[in-house]
Design a protein around this motif. Structure first.
Motif, PDB file in Angstrom:
ATOM      1  N   TRP A   1       0.859  -1.187   0.000  1.00 19.72           N
ATOM      2  CA  TRP A   1       0.000   0.000   0.000  1.00 19.72           C
ATOM      3  C   TRP A   1       0.891   1.232   0.000  1.00 19.72           C
ATOM      4  O   TRP A   1       1.723   1.393   0.895  1.00 19.72           O
TER       5      TRP A   1
ATOM      6  N   ASP B   1       2.648   4.782   0.567  1.00 14.91           N
ATOM      7  CA  ASP B   1       2.584   5.733   1.666  1.00 14.91           C
ATOM      8  C   ASP B   1       2.256   7.127   1.133  1.00 14.91           C
ATOM      9  O   ASP B   1       2.094   7.333  -0.071  1.00 14.91           O
ATOM     10  N   ARG B   2       2.176   8.099   2.038  1.00  8.43           N
ATOM     11  CA  ARG B   2       1.718   9.441   1.643  1.00  8.43           C
ATOM     12  C   ARG B   2       2.655  10.105   0.640  1.00  8.43           C
ATOM     13  O   ARG B   2       2.208  10.862  -0.226  1.00  8.43           O
ATOM     14  N   SER B   3       3.967   9.864   0.762  1.00  6.45           N
ATOM     15  CA  SER B   3       4.909  10.504  -0.161  1.00  6.45           C
ATOM     16  C   SER B   3       4.680  10.037  -1.593  1.00  6.45           C
ATOM     17  O   SER B   3       4.820  10.819  -2.544  1.00  6.45           O
TER      18      SER B   3
ATOM     19  N   TRP C   1       1.727   9.035  -2.849  1.00  2.37           N
ATOM     20  CA  TRP C   1       0.491   9.672  -3.311  1.00  2.37           C
ATOM     21  C   TRP C   1       0.742  11.124  -3.721  1.00  2.37           C
ATOM     22  O   TRP C   1       0.299  11.570  -4.786  1.00  2.37           O
ATOM     23  N   LEU C   2       1.468  11.872  -2.867  1.00  2.00           N
ATOM     24  CA  LEU C   2       1.726  13.275  -3.163  1.00  2.00           C
ATOM     25  C   LEU C   2       2.616  13.418  -4.390  1.00  2.00           C
ATOM     26  O   LEU C   2       2.336  14.219  -5.292  1.00  2.00           O
TER      27      LEU C   2
END
Length: 320
Positions: free
Chosen positions: A281, A283-285, A287-288
């Motif tokens: 899955w 991580d946020r980095s 996605w950004l």
């Protein structure tokens, strides 16, 4: 009778979506098979299947074998070199990185094409596209995180792969549209077959294995597939041939500005396959960074449709 533009656009969009889906299947099969098989073997089987489909179905439908005659032999040799380098880098990164992360970094291709087109083709690039380049590279830095404790040098591999694919597209522009899409697909596929066969002869015995995962991805001994893995090799080959053909058809049917956004469905597909098959899955980095790269890529492609010259493919994948 003139073709209905709405009908052509629908066909182009469907072809782009189909190509993105086919390329995502290649990614997941390569990543799955790389755990047990060397890269050259996966490329060899994929090339055999893809070349067979090109010769048996696609090239005859495009006009016959005479279309393989080309005046751009030297150019095709350079294209083969560029796409071979790109494949080695991208799929090596794919083997050791989360699927979505590698795919996201690979989306830097249209941004790199913008830079190379200025340096080597003398094209004019305005503020919008330069801004897109900088935003896109910022997205790559967000994902790669150089200097951070979580930085992985392997994350540079799909970036180098994107550089190779960008070089391929710039060289294709040099062809000036004189060769058909199936011809442009045939020569890299043939090159893959020859180079992977030579690598198999050189490394297939496994005597060069070092114990380093990324090196052994290339140096690992040849192993004959068993059971369902034969099917996975075949799926990779069919997906490569179908994806290459569909993306060519998409850009023949309608403008790049309309088609390009639909190729970016490869990103959610990469997330889907990563979660379903590999329990990865993002991580946020990721996605950004993905949002920055995709947004910048779409701006770059949009500007391509407002300036002279062939459209830039936004999706980093091999021809054929």
């Amino acid at each position: 009778m003139r073709a209905n533009p709405i009908h052509s656009n629908v066909l182009g969009i469907l072809a782009a979506c189909g190509a993105a889906a086919a390329f995502s299947v290649i990614d997941v099969t390569f990543k799955f098979l790389s755990a047990a098989y060397p890269l050259y073997q996966v490329v060899f089987f994929r090339s055999v299947v893809a070349l067979a489909l090109l010769l048996a179905i696609i090239i005859p439908l495009e006009g016959g074998y005479h279309i393989l005659r080309t005046r751009n032999v030297k150019l095709h040799l350079m294209r083969v070199t560029a796409v071979t380098f790109a494949n080695i880098c991208f799929f090596s990164g794919l083997a050791v990185l989360p699927l979505a992360e590698a795919v996201a970094i690979g989306f830097a291709t249209p941004l790199i094409v913008t830079t190379l087109s200025v340096l080597f083709l003398g094209e004019k690039v305005g503020v919008w596209r330069w801004g897109a380049v900088f935003v896109g590279f910022a997205g790559i830095l967000v994902i790669v995180q150089p200097g951070a404790d979580t930085f992985q040098p392997y994350a540079l591999l799909p970036f180098f792969g994107a550089c190779g694919y960008a070089t391929l597209h710039v060289l294709t522009r040099r062809a000036g549209g004189s060769d058909k899409a199936s011809t442009l697909s045939f020569y890299p596929t043939l090159g893959f077959l020859v180079i992977s066969a030579m690598a198999g002869l050189a490394f297939g015995h496994g005597k060069w294995v070092t114990g380093t995962p990324i090196a052994d991805l290339v140096l690992r001994a040849w192993a004959w597939p068993v059971g369902i893995e034969w099917g996975l090799f075949a799926i990779a080959g069919v997906s490569g041939a179908v994806g290459g053909y569909l993306v060519g058809q998409a850009y023949r049917q309608c403008e790049a500005g309309l088609v390009a956004p639909f190729e970016y469905i490869a990103m959610p597909l990469a997330v889907f396959w990563g979660v379903l098959v590999f329990a990865e899955w993002p991580d946020r980095s990721v996605w950004l960074g993905s949002a920055l790269i995709i947004g910048a890529g779409l701006v770059s492609v949009w500007r391509e449709t407002r300036t002279p010259g062939p459209p830039t493919r936004p999706r980093p994948r091999s021809s054929g």
